[in-house]
Design a protein around this motif. Structure first.
Motif, mmCIF file in Angstrom:
data_model
loop_
_atom_site.group_PDB
_atom_site.id
_atom_site.type_symbol
_atom_site.label_atom_id
_atom_site.label_comp_id
_atom_site.label_asym_id
_atom_site.label_seq_id
_atom_site.Cartn_x
_atom_site.Cartn_y
_atom_site.Cartn_z
ATOM 1 N N MET A 1 0.788 -1.049 -0.007
ATOM 2 C CA MET A 1 -0.021 -0.012 0.016
ATOM 3 C C MET A 1 0.930 1.124 0.205
ATOM 4 N N LEU A 2 0.645 2.131 -0.750
ATOM 5 C CA LEU A 2 1.397 3.479 -0.874
ATOM 6 C C LEU A 2 0.930 4.322 0.013
ATOM 7 N N MET A 3 1.981 5.042 0.880
ATOM 8 C CA MET A 3 1.506 6.096 1.832
ATOM 9 C C MET A 3 1.678 7.202 1.061
ATOM 10 N N VAL A 4 0.661 8.157 1.508
ATOM 11 C CA VAL A 4 0.375 9.546 1.019
ATOM 12 C C VAL A 4 1.712 10.219 1.514
ATOM 13 N N SER A 5 2.427 10.934 0.503
ATOM 14 C CA SER A 5 3.610 11.658 0.719
ATOM 15 C C SER A 5 3.214 13.030 1.477
ATOM 16 N N GLU A 6 4.120 13.548 2.411
ATOM 17 C CA GLU A 6 3.761 14.515 3.106
ATOM 18 C C GLU A 6 3.777 15.865 2.323
ATOM 19 N N LYS A 7 4.329 15.684 1.045
ATOM 20 C CA LYS A 7 4.033 16.618 0.098
ATOM 21 C C LYS A 7 2.722 16.978 -0.258
ATOM 22 N N PHE A 8 1.776 16.048 -0.266
ATOM 23 C CA PHE A 8 0.282 16.130 -0.523
ATOM 24 C C PHE A 8 -0.623 16.620 0.537
ATOM 25 N N GLN A 9 0.173 17.198 1.664
ATOM 26 C CA GLN A 9 -0.747 17.430 3.066
ATOM 27 C C GLN A 9 -1.017 19.029 2.904
ATOM 28 N N THR A 10 -0.492 19.720 1.999
ATOM 29 C CA THR A 10 -0.863 20.986 1.810
ATOM 30 C C THR A 10 -2.076 21.161 1.417
ATOM 31 N N VAL A 11 -2.700 22.148 1.991
ATOM 32 C CA VAL A 11 -4.170 22.675 1.774
ATOM 33 C C VAL A 11 -4.085 23.795 1.081
ATOM 34 N N ALA A 12 -4.876 23.973 0.074
ATOM 35 C CA ALA A 12 -4.703 24.937 -0.865
ATOM 36 C C ALA A 12 -6.185 25.444 -1.048
ATOM 37 N N ARG A 66 -2.201 14.015 -8.355
ATOM 38 C CA ARG A 66 -2.134 13.352 -7.106
ATOM 39 C C ARG A 66 -2.529 14.105 -6.003
ATOM 40 N N TRP A 67 -2.278 15.346 -5.600
ATOM 41 C CA TRP A 67 -2.609 16.500 -4.795
ATOM 42 C C TRP A 67 -4.293 16.494 -4.846
ATOM 43 N N ALA A 68 -4.801 16.677 -6.164
ATOM 44 C CA ALA A 68 -6.080 16.960 -6.270
ATOM 45 C C ALA A 68 -7.108 15.887 -5.809
ATOM 46 N N LEU A 69 -6.444 14.428 -6.167
ATOM 47 C CA LEU A 69 -6.924 13.408 -5.818
ATOM 48 C C LEU A 69 -7.074 13.256 -4.215
ATOM 49 N N GLN A 70 -6.081 13.367 -3.635
ATOM 50 C CA GLN A 70 -5.979 13.279 -2.328
ATOM 51 C C GLN A 70 -6.849 14.422 -1.500
ATOM 52 N N TRP A 71 -7.232 15.464 -1.995
ATOM 53 C CA TRP A 71 -7.845 16.429 -1.376
ATOM 54 C C TRP A 71 -9.430 16.484 -1.876
ATOM 55 N N GLY A 72 -9.728 15.761 -2.903
ATOM 56 C CA GLY A 72 -11.091 15.290 -3.218
ATOM 57 C C GLY A 72 -11.391 16.464 -4.151
ATOM 58 N N VAL A 79 -13.703 7.304 -9.428
ATOM 59 C CA VAL A 79 -12.686 6.767 -8.226
ATOM 60 C C VAL A 79 -12.583 8.177 -7.575
ATOM 61 N N ASN A 80 -12.463 8.012 -6.206
ATOM 62 C CA ASN A 80 -12.111 9.124 -5.457
ATOM 63 C C ASN A 80 -13.605 10.009 -5.277
ATOM 64 N N CYS A 81 -14.494 9.215 -5.293
ATOM 65 C CA CYS A 81 -16.004 10.079 -5.397
ATOM 66 C C CYS A 81 -16.670 9.611 -4.216
ATOM 67 N N CYS A 82 -16.083 9.511 -3.107
ATOM 68 C CA CYS A 82 -16.872 9.316 -1.790
ATOM 69 C C CYS A 82 -17.317 10.604 -1.445
ATOM 70 N N SER A 83 -18.218 10.505 -0.372
ATOM 71 C CA SER A 83 -18.608 12.004 0.187
ATOM 72 C C SER A 83 -17.639 12.448 1.076
ATOM 73 N N LEU A 84 -17.221 13.737 0.811
ATOM 74 C CA LEU A 84 -16.151 14.436 1.222
ATOM 75 C C LEU A 84 -17.127 15.314 2.271
ATOM 76 N N PRO A 85 -16.026 16.140 3.514
ATOM 77 C CA PRO A 85 -16.596 17.041 4.116
ATOM 78 C C PRO A 85 -17.089 18.343 3.588
ATOM 79 N N MET A 86 -17.760 18.855 3.756
ATOM 80 C CA MET A 86 -18.550 20.053 3.207
ATOM 81 C C MET A 86 -17.565 21.040 2.389
ATOM 82 N N SER A 87 -16.571 21.376 3.324
ATOM 83 C CA SER A 87 -15.383 22.332 2.723
ATOM 84 C C SER A 87 -14.895 21.837 1.540
ATOM 85 N N HIS A 88 -14.777 20.490 1.303
ATOM 86 C CA HIS A 88 -14.190 20.160 -0.168
ATOM 87 C C HIS A 88 -15.260 19.869 -1.139
#
Length: 100
Positions: A1-12, A66-72, A79-88
């Motif tokens: 399983m791939l771990m999400v890089s810390e690089k993709f933890q940036t909220v923008a 990859r960032w865009a998929l990570q942040w929904g 793929v990646n179409c799960c329910s997301l928090p309202m802010s996303h």
């Protein structure tokens, strides 16, 4: 399983135009194709993508997606179409809808 890089933890926070261009990047369009579709110059598309890369602290289009998929921010063929928090949820667009 791939771990999400810390690089993709940036909220923008992306503008609506940056989101629109990001969605078109996710469909596989080149900057020139995006420019033609949006009826803007390729240079403007280049600038929006450059600004988006800076905001998301990513270095290229692959990392940006990859960032865009990570942040929904994008959804690829259900793929990646799960329910997301309202802010996303506000900026989530299904890519198959944008491409048509």
């Amino acid at each position: 399983m791939l771990m999400v890089s810390e690089k993709f933890q940036t909220v923008a926070s992306l503008s609506s135009r940056e989101m629109e261009i990001l969605e078109l990047v996710a469909t596989g369009l080149t900057n020139l194709e995006i420019a033609k579709k949006l009826k803007i110059s390729k240079r403007t598309v280049d600038n929006h993508i450059s600004n988006t890369l800076t905001k998301t602290k990513t270095e290229n289009r692959v990392e940006l997606l990859r960032w865009a998929l990570q942040w929904g921010k994008v959804c690829l063929d259900d793929v990646n179409c799960c329910s997301l928090p309202m802010s996303h949820q506000v900026n989530v667009i299904k890519i198959d809808e944008v491409a048509s």
